[in-house]
Structures are given as C-alpha cells and as structure tokens.
Write a protein that holds these residues in place. Sequence first.
Motif, short mmCIF file in Angstrom:
data_model
loop_
_atom_site.label_atom_id
_atom_site.label_comp_id
_atom_site.label_asym_id
_atom_site.label_seq_id
_atom_site.Cartn_x
_atom_site.Cartn_y
_atom_site.Cartn_z
N HIS A 3 64.95 63.49 62.81
CA HIS A 3 65.96 62.45 62.87
C HIS A 3 65.40 61.11 62.42
N GLY A 7 71.05 54.29 63.88
CA GLY A 7 72.06 54.64 64.87
C GLY A 7 72.38 53.43 65.71
N ILE A 24 75.03 58.86 66.36
CA ILE A 24 74.53 59.35 65.07
C ILE A 24 75.63 60.12 64.35
N GLU A 28 73.44 64.63 61.15
CA GLU A 28 72.13 64.48 61.79
C GLU A 28 72.06 65.32 63.05
N ARG A 70 71.96 61.07 70.09
CA ARG A 70 70.59 61.53 70.30
C ARG A 70 69.98 60.65 71.38
#
Length: 107
Positions: A3, A7, A24, A28, A70
Amino acid sequence: MTHTQSGISITVTANGAPITGILISAEEFATNVAQQISRAHDFASEDVKGFNLLFEHLGEAARGEFLHLRNAHLVTGAEVPGEEGGWWRIRIADVSGWSCGHMSTLR
C-alpha cells in the motif's frame, strides 16, 4: 505490504460503532487483501493470480457502494488501539456519521 501512504484519515459511525482509519481506493484495498490471503496460505503462483483477479473484480464492483480503510480500528472503549490496524470495508448505506481525521484519546 504494497500500500501507498496516500489516503485521508477518517472516522465513521457504521451500525452504531465508530471505526477510524485511512480512506483508500477499492483497488488498493482489493490488491492488499489478496496479498494478505496469498501470504497466509501456501498457494501456488497460479492460485495467487486467481486471487488477484478475483479481488480486482471485487474492487471494480465496489466503487460507489463501499468505503475502504487501511489501518482501521473498531473503537470499543475509551482507548483507541495504538498498534497498526487492519483492512476494513464498510457499506456506505450503513454509515450514519463521519468526521475527517483519526479518532484519538483526549488528554
């Protein structure tokens, strides 16, 4: 992990539970979840390609219907966990509130 560090920090309330993380893209999210699955299991390279293709399609299909995070944490008490969080997919229709920024403990 592959990653990127791009973001937006966001906190949402979904079904009454606050979840905080980094917003995100679906792509991704799909790429990284497929990689986690392939690392967790001893798959042949052909199996990994299949997982990558599956999650690419899931990422494409998710545009506009889900948020993807994430380093996400479900906040269940007074403390926000300090360790790295996980990957989280939230149906937009389940979000009742949101705020820009990562939830943290007031001091």
